[in-house]
Design a protein around this motif. Structure first.
Motif, PDB file in Angstrom:
ATOM      1  N   MET A   1       0.851  -1.205   0.000  1.00 40.69           N
ATOM      2  CA  MET A   1       0.000   0.000   0.000  1.00 40.69           C
ATOM      3  C   MET A   1       0.877   1.243   0.000  1.00 40.69           C
ATOM      4  SD  MET A   1      -2.890   1.197   2.757  1.00 40.69           S
ATOM      5  CE  MET A   1      -3.983  -0.166   2.375  1.00 40.69           C
ATOM      6  N   ILE A   2       0.481   2.223  -0.794  1.00 42.02           N
ATOM      7  CA  ILE A   2       1.170   3.509  -0.825  1.00 42.02           C
ATOM      8  C   ILE A   2       0.196   4.566  -0.309  1.00 42.02           C
ATOM      9  CG2 ILE A   2       2.354   5.215  -2.256  1.00 42.02           C
ATOM     10  CD1 ILE A   2       2.863   2.932  -4.267  1.00 42.02           C
ATOM     11  N   GLU A   3       0.575   5.219   0.765  1.00 41.24           N
ATOM     12  CA  GLU A   3      -0.260   6.262   1.359  1.00 41.24           C
ATOM     13  C   GLU A   3       0.429   7.614   1.174  1.00 41.24           C
ATOM     14  OE1 GLU A   3      -2.168   4.690   5.310  1.00 41.24           O
ATOM     15  OE2 GLU A   3      -0.169   3.814   5.082  1.00 41.24           O
ATOM     16  N   ILE A   4      -0.225   8.504   0.462  1.00 40.93           N
ATOM     17  CA  ILE A   4       0.278   9.856   0.251  1.00 40.93           C
ATOM     18  C   ILE A   4      -0.616  10.789   1.055  1.00 40.93           C
ATOM     19  CG2 ILE A   4       0.674  11.660  -1.470  1.00 40.93           C
ATOM     20  CD1 ILE A   4       1.100   9.393  -3.515  1.00 40.93           C
ATOM     21  N   GLU A   5      -0.018  11.492   2.019  1.00 45.26           N
ATOM     22  CA  GLU A   5      -0.803  12.293   2.955  1.00 45.26           C
ATOM     23  C   GLU A   5      -0.365  13.751   2.928  1.00 45.26           C
ATOM     24  OE1 GLU A   5      -1.731  12.608   7.776  1.00 45.26           O
ATOM     25  OE2 GLU A   5      -0.737  10.828   6.949  1.00 45.26           O
ATOM     26  N   SER A   6      -1.241  14.605   2.446  1.00 43.13           N
ATOM     27  CA  SER A   6      -1.032  16.062   2.447  1.00 43.13           C
ATOM     28  C   SER A   6       0.336  16.452   1.895  1.00 43.13           C
ATOM     29  CB  SER A   6      -1.211  16.621   3.865  1.00 43.13           C
ATOM     30  OG  SER A   6      -2.494  16.342   4.357  1.00 43.13           O
ATOM     31  N   ILE A   7       0.744  15.819   0.804  1.00 46.41           N
ATOM     32  CA  ILE A   7       2.084  16.045   0.264  1.00 46.41           C
ATOM     33  C   ILE A   7       2.092  17.331  -0.565  1.00 46.41           C
ATOM     34  CG2 ILE A   7       2.050  14.837  -1.972  1.00 46.41           C
ATOM     35  CD1 ILE A   7       4.652  14.209   0.721  1.00 46.41           C
ATOM     36  N   VAL A  23      -4.550   7.123  -1.572  1.00 40.37           N
ATOM     37  CA  VAL A  23      -4.061   5.809  -1.178  1.00 40.37           C
ATOM     38  C   VAL A  23      -4.111   4.884  -2.388  1.00 40.37           C
ATOM     39  CG1 VAL A  23      -4.472   3.777   0.268  1.00 40.37           C
ATOM     40  CG2 VAL A  23      -4.782   6.075   1.228  1.00 40.37           C
ATOM     41  N   VAL A  24      -2.990   4.206  -2.654  1.00 39.13           N
ATOM     42  CA  VAL A  24      -2.927   3.204  -3.714  1.00 39.13           C
ATOM     43  C   VAL A  24      -2.935   1.833  -3.049  1.00 39.13           C
ATOM     44  CG1 VAL A  24      -1.633   2.334  -5.694  1.00 39.13           C
ATOM     45  CG2 VAL A  24      -1.579   4.784  -5.143  1.00 39.13           C
ATOM     46  N   GLU A  25      -3.966   1.062  -3.317  1.00 35.37           N
ATOM     47  CA  GLU A  25      -4.108  -0.241  -2.679  1.00 35.37           C
ATOM     48  C   GLU A  25      -3.042  -1.222  -3.197  1.00 35.37           C
ATOM     49  OE1 GLU A  25      -6.049  -0.870  -0.235  1.00 35.37           O
ATOM     50  OE2 GLU A  25      -7.196   0.994  -0.275  1.00 35.37           O
ATOM     51  N   PRO A  26      -2.678  -2.206  -2.378  1.00 38.23           N
ATOM     52  CA  PRO A  26      -1.670  -3.184  -2.810  1.00 38.23           C
ATOM     53  C   PRO A  26      -2.092  -3.920  -4.072  1.00 38.23           C
ATOM     54  CG  PRO A  26      -2.147  -3.416  -0.458  1.00 38.23           C
ATOM     55  CD  PRO A  26      -3.170  -2.473  -1.014  1.00 38.23           C
ATOM     56  N   ILE A  58       4.741  10.320   3.002  1.00 37.77           N
ATOM     57  CA  ILE A  58       4.462   9.200   2.103  1.00 37.77           C
ATOM     58  C   ILE A  58       4.880   7.929   2.824  1.00 37.77           C
ATOM     59  CG2 ILE A  58       5.012   8.096  -0.095  1.00 37.77           C
ATOM     60  CD1 ILE A  58       5.515  10.886  -1.246  1.00 37.77           C
ATOM     61  N   ARG A  59       3.966   6.965   2.896  1.00 41.04           N
ATOM     62  CA  ARG A  59       4.240   5.711   3.592  1.00 41.04           C
ATOM     63  C   ARG A  59       4.074   4.532   2.631  1.00 41.04           C
ATOM     64  NH1 ARG A  59       1.588   8.913   7.298  1.00 41.04           N
ATOM     65  NH2 ARG A  59      -0.432   8.177   6.568  1.00 41.04           N
ATOM     66  N   LEU A  60       4.998   3.598   2.721  1.00 37.64           N
ATOM     67  CA  LEU A  60       4.947   2.356   1.958  1.00 37.64           C
ATOM     68  C   LEU A  60       4.715   1.220   2.945  1.00 37.64           C
ATOM     69  CD1 LEU A  60       8.059   2.957  -0.348  1.00 37.64           C
ATOM     70  CD2 LEU A  60       5.690   3.613  -0.760  1.00 37.64           C
ATOM     71  N   ASP A  61       3.549   0.593   2.844  1.00 40.91           N
ATOM     72  CA  ASP A  61       3.155  -0.429   3.825  1.00 40.91           C
ATOM     73  C   ASP A  61       3.315   0.079   5.253  1.00 40.91           C
ATOM     74  OD1 ASP A  61       2.242  -2.341   2.078  1.00 40.91           O
ATOM     75  OD2 ASP A  61       4.161  -3.376   1.922  1.00 40.91           O
TER      76      ASP A  61
END
Length: 313
Positions: A1-7, A23-26, A58-61
């Motif tokens: 999962m890729i989570e992009i938050e307020s970038i 959010v990009v699902e796995p 930005i978070r990866l998993d």
């Protein structure tokens, strides 16, 4: 999962990416589409930290992408650009082996991975492995570029206009190859493109960007049926929207019992393909067959026209 938050990314006080969250699902493909200067490439390059954000996360998993040095992060993420980025002084095999070598894989494992990927992309390892990039066609270079990005078995693949330099026939084949590869490896892919047709064909979801902001992030069907605003609607275009809607679904899904004359279509063909064949042949119905050639049923002109109509509000 890729989570992009307020970038957000500012250059000289101007926001080229402005408070983007998605959010990009796995194991899915997210296409990022927009006009030139909309911020889509900058957004992509902040995921592997080729560009550092001004603010946001930005978070990866679940792991912040700033928790690793940038070079280590980039070894974990595949990256493909329009010019393929192949090293001209290295052979095809050496190009594909670049990241596994940096990660310290042993030679036998590297050789096996190179051969596997070349075979997967329908390039004979003995023939193409020793060649240099200038000895390949554009389509072959593109396949080698994707193979190199996948060599270290990354969970995430970033692609920036990867098919932009290909002619239409090779481009269609390359897109279909990517879908097959993504399905096989379960890779999470973010693909930047300026081509809405490509985004609709490849994306499980599409992010439409303009002036650094995401105007809409939704499935292709939702964007086609219910564009969020006038900009999204203009980017989609109105003239061929019914055909794009039909291109999202296989004709086998709507096959009904009954006979039909003439040339059959496979159940895996799109409903758009079926409508085109009916219009071209002047028929009102056509037979649909399974992979083994057995009859599944038929699809009618009336069915397809009804499915291509504007969805009810």
């Amino acid at each position: 999962m890729i989570e992009i938050e307020s970038i957000t990314k500012h250059y000289n006080g101007t926001a080229v990416v402005d408070d983007v969250s998605l959010v990009v699902e796995p194991r899915t493909i997210a296409a990022v589409v927009g006009t030139s200067g909309s911020g889509k490439t900058t957004l992509l390059r902040m995921i592997n930290r080729l560009v550092e954000p001004t603010s946001g996360a930005i978070r990866l998993d679940g792991e912040d992408n700033r928790s690793l040095p940038g070079y280590e992060l980039r070894r974990r993420i595949g990256y493909v650009i329009q010019g393929y980025g192949l090293f001209p002084h290295r052979t095809v095999a050496a190009n594909i082996a670049t990241v596994p070598m940096l990660l310290g894989w042993d030679k036998a494992r590297i050789d096996a991975r190179v051969a596997e990927l070349l075979t997967l992309f329908q390039l004979d390892a003995a023939t193409f492995g020793p060649r240099y990039p200038h000895e390949l066609s554009g389509g072959q270079q593109q396949r080698v570029g994707v193979a190199r990005a996948l060599a270290a078995e990354p969970n995430v693949l970033l692609m920036d206009e990867p098919f932009g330099a290909l002619d239409p026939v090779i481009r269609t084949k390359a897109q279909d190859d990517l879908l097959a590869i993504q399905k096989r490896f379960g890779t999470t892919i973010i693909l930047v493109t300026h081509d809405m047709e490509e985004a609709i064909h490849l994306g499980d979801k599409i992010a439409v960007m303009e002036s650094g902001k995401v105007e809409q992030y939704a499935t292709p069907a939702e964007i086609l049926a219910k564009p969020a605003n006038h900009f999204v609607e203009a980017l989609i275009g109105t003239g061929d929207r019914p055909f794009r809607l039909l291109s999202l679904s296989e004709v086998g899904a709507i096959a009904e019992p009954g006979p039909a004359e003439g040339k059959a279509l496979p159940a895996t063909a799109t409903q758009r393909d079926a409508l085109a064949e009916l219009l071209w042949s002047g028929r009102r119905a056509l037979p649909i067959t399974a992979a083994d050639g057995s009859l599944v049923g038929r699809v009618t002109f009336e069915q397809l026209v009804k499915r291509a109509a504007r969805p009810a509000a």
